[in-house]
Design a protein around this motif. Structure first.
Motif, short mmCIF file in Angstrom:
data_model
loop_
_atom_site.label_atom_id
_atom_site.label_comp_id
_atom_site.label_asym_id
_atom_site.label_seq_id
_atom_site.Cartn_x
_atom_site.Cartn_y
_atom_site.Cartn_z
N ALA A 1 0.83 -1.20 0.00
CA ALA A 1 0.00 0.00 0.00
C ALA A 1 0.87 1.26 0.00
O ALA A 1 0.55 2.24 -0.68
N HIS A 2 1.95 1.24 0.75
CA HIS A 2 2.85 2.40 0.78
C HIS A 2 3.47 2.62 -0.60
O HIS A 2 3.51 3.76 -1.10
N ARG A 3 3.93 1.57 -1.25
CA ARG A 3 4.55 1.72 -2.56
C ARG A 3 3.54 2.17 -3.61
O ARG A 3 3.86 2.96 -4.50
N VAL A 4 2.30 1.70 -3.47
CA VAL A 4 1.24 2.14 -4.38
C VAL A 4 0.96 3.63 -4.16
O VAL A 4 0.81 4.39 -5.12
N ARG A 5 0.90 4.05 -2.92
CA ARG A 5 0.65 5.46 -2.62
C ARG A 5 1.72 6.36 -3.22
O ARG A 5 1.42 7.37 -3.88
N VAL A 6 2.98 5.98 -3.05
CA VAL A 6 4.08 6.80 -3.57
C VAL A 6 4.06 6.82 -5.09
O VAL A 6 4.29 7.87 -5.72
N THR A 7 3.77 5.68 -5.71
CA THR A 7 3.79 5.59 -7.17
C THR A 7 2.61 6.31 -7.80
O THR A 7 2.76 7.03 -8.80
N TRP A 8 1.43 6.16 -7.23
CA TRP A 8 0.22 6.72 -7.84
C TRP A 8 -0.02 8.18 -7.42
O TRP A 8 -0.67 8.92 -8.15
N THR A 9 0.46 8.58 -6.25
CA THR A 9 0.21 9.95 -5.79
C THR A 9 1.55 10.64 -5.56
O THR A 9 2.16 11.14 -6.49
N SER A 10 2.03 10.66 -4.32
CA SER A 10 3.33 11.26 -4.01
C SER A 10 3.71 10.84 -2.60
O SER A 10 2.94 10.16 -1.91
N GLU A 11 4.89 11.27 -2.17
CA GLU A 11 5.31 10.98 -0.80
C GLU A 11 4.72 11.98 0.19
O GLU A 11 4.80 11.77 1.40
N GLU A 12 4.14 13.06 -0.29
CA GLU A 12 3.67 14.12 0.59
C GLU A 12 2.35 13.77 1.26
O GLU A 12 1.56 12.99 0.75
N VAL A 13 2.14 14.38 2.43
CA VAL A 13 0.89 14.24 3.16
C VAL A 13 0.23 15.61 3.23
O VAL A 13 0.87 16.60 3.59
N ALA A 14 -1.04 15.68 2.84
CA ALA A 14 -1.79 16.94 2.84
C ALA A 14 -2.58 17.07 4.14
O ALA A 14 -3.23 16.12 4.59
N LEU A 15 -2.52 18.25 4.75
CA LEU A 15 -3.21 18.51 6.01
C LEU A 15 -4.45 19.36 5.76
O LEU A 15 -4.43 20.28 4.96
N GLU A 16 -5.51 19.02 6.47
CA GLU A 16 -6.77 19.76 6.36
C GLU A 16 -7.32 19.99 7.75
O GLU A 16 -7.19 19.15 8.64
#
Length: 345
Positions: free
Chosen positions: A56-71
């Motif tokens: 899941a981590h590798r999919v997240r980095v590949t499909w989106t980015s390493e960054e985390v968005a705060l809301e």
């Protein structure tokens, strides 16, 4: 599907080939098989859950980015909702300790938005506990949206229940970039969650949001008595709609609600849900939301490294969260970058 479940190594290899090799989304057969895996079974040097989180981590980095968005979110209208959602302490149907409050004023919302921006949040969501907005509420939403836009750099999102086409257009015209309306639960489980409106009414609002040019934010709550298969069902229903953002909430049982006696998910079960949603929704901004402190406890960092790329920071609508500073320190310790304000859209 039984053969897939019986061969966790083969299933995970197949999922890796589909998601990372071919950059395609998973078929339903693989999604449901992932839901039914024995997460504690041995796999390599660890357990099946460890392998799922790693993928899941590798999919997240590949499909989106390493960054985390705060809301950050703020309750524009608290309590007094006529709907009977069984998890919600803001429902007027149940005898809870949440009492109806007046609509927030412009200065109150602006103070919250400025505080959120100073804490590192890049998006500000105004949430209303209603079935849907009447004209008075629409005027309040439009006024507050204009105030936040004028005095901060924050992007405004709104959550105000079921919309009409005319209301969706007005929100879009006002510069609301994203509308949140969670499906909450899989279609098959929704009748156990609410009876005063239907799953299909929620789906119809999401269609209106997209048709009128706003980004769709839709997710749900896990831990409400659904099966793991029903969690996969919800994720697949969301995948059909392809939301930009998917808030993943964990039930935090509220006194006075029908679910008050239900035990929160165990941390490893919550981690499995995170990995499951990431693998079924590889493109989405998967945001950890309400109840994460209760379900994940000290394993929130494992969730970030297991597919999550967004956090709601600060307090939730009627429950307390961690301070934004604690979350920023966690991300720093994990060496995970925070998405910059100008990169939100």
């Amino acid at each position: 599907m039984a053969a897939l479940v019986a061969d966790p190594a083969g299933l995970l290899a197949d999922c890796e080939a589909i998601l990372l090799g071919r950059r395609e989304t998973l078929p339903a057969s693989h999604a449901y098989a992932l839901a039914e895996l024995d997460i504690d079974a041995p796999h390599g040097d660890g357990a099946v859950l460890d392998a799922m989180l790693d993928l899941a981590h590798r999919v997240r980095v590949t499909w989106t980015s390493e960054e985390v968005a705060l809301e950050s979110i703020v309750s524009g209208k608290t309590g007094g909702c006529p709907e009977d959602c069984s998890f919600c302490s803001q429902s007027s149907v149940f005898a809870t300790d949440v009492k109806p409050q007046p609509l927030l004023t412009g200065p109150e919302v602006l103070e919250a938005a400025r505080s959120a921006q100073e804490a590192g949040a890049s998006e500000f969501c105004i949430v209303y506990a209603v079935r849907g907005p009447d004209e008075r509420l629409m005027e309040n939403i439009l006024e507050l949206t204009a105030t936040v836009h004028e005095h901060t750099e924050m992007h405004v999102a709104v959550s105000a229940g079921i919309l009409t086409a005319e209301q969706a257009q007005r929100l879009s015209d006002a510069g609301v970039v994203k509308y949140n309306h969670n499906l909450e639960a899989a279609r098959s489980h929704f009748p156990q969650v609410a009876s005063t409106h239907t799953w299909d009414e929620r789906w119809a609002t999401l269609n209106l949001v997209r048709e009128h040019g706003m980004e769709v934010c839709s997710g749900g709550i896990v831990g409400m008595g659904e099966t793991r298969v029903q969690r996969a069902e919800l994720a697949l229903e969301l995948a059909e709609f392809r939301p930009t953002e998917t808030p993943l909430n964990f039930l935090n049982p509220r006194p006075g609600t029908p679910l008050q006696l239900r035990e929160p998910l165990e941390p490893r079960e919550a981690l499995h849900a995170i990995a499951l949603f990431r693998l079924i929704l590889p493109w989405t901004l998967l945001r950890l939301a309400g109840g994460r402190e209760v379900a994940l406890k000290d394993l929130q960092g494992a969730g970030i490294l297991g597919g999550v790329n967004g956090l709601i920071v600060g307090n939730y609508l009627t429950t307390l969260g961690r301070t934004p500073q604690e979350d920023l320190k966690m991300l720093e310790d994990l060496d995970v970058p925070v998405r910059a304000l100008q990169d939100v859209l």
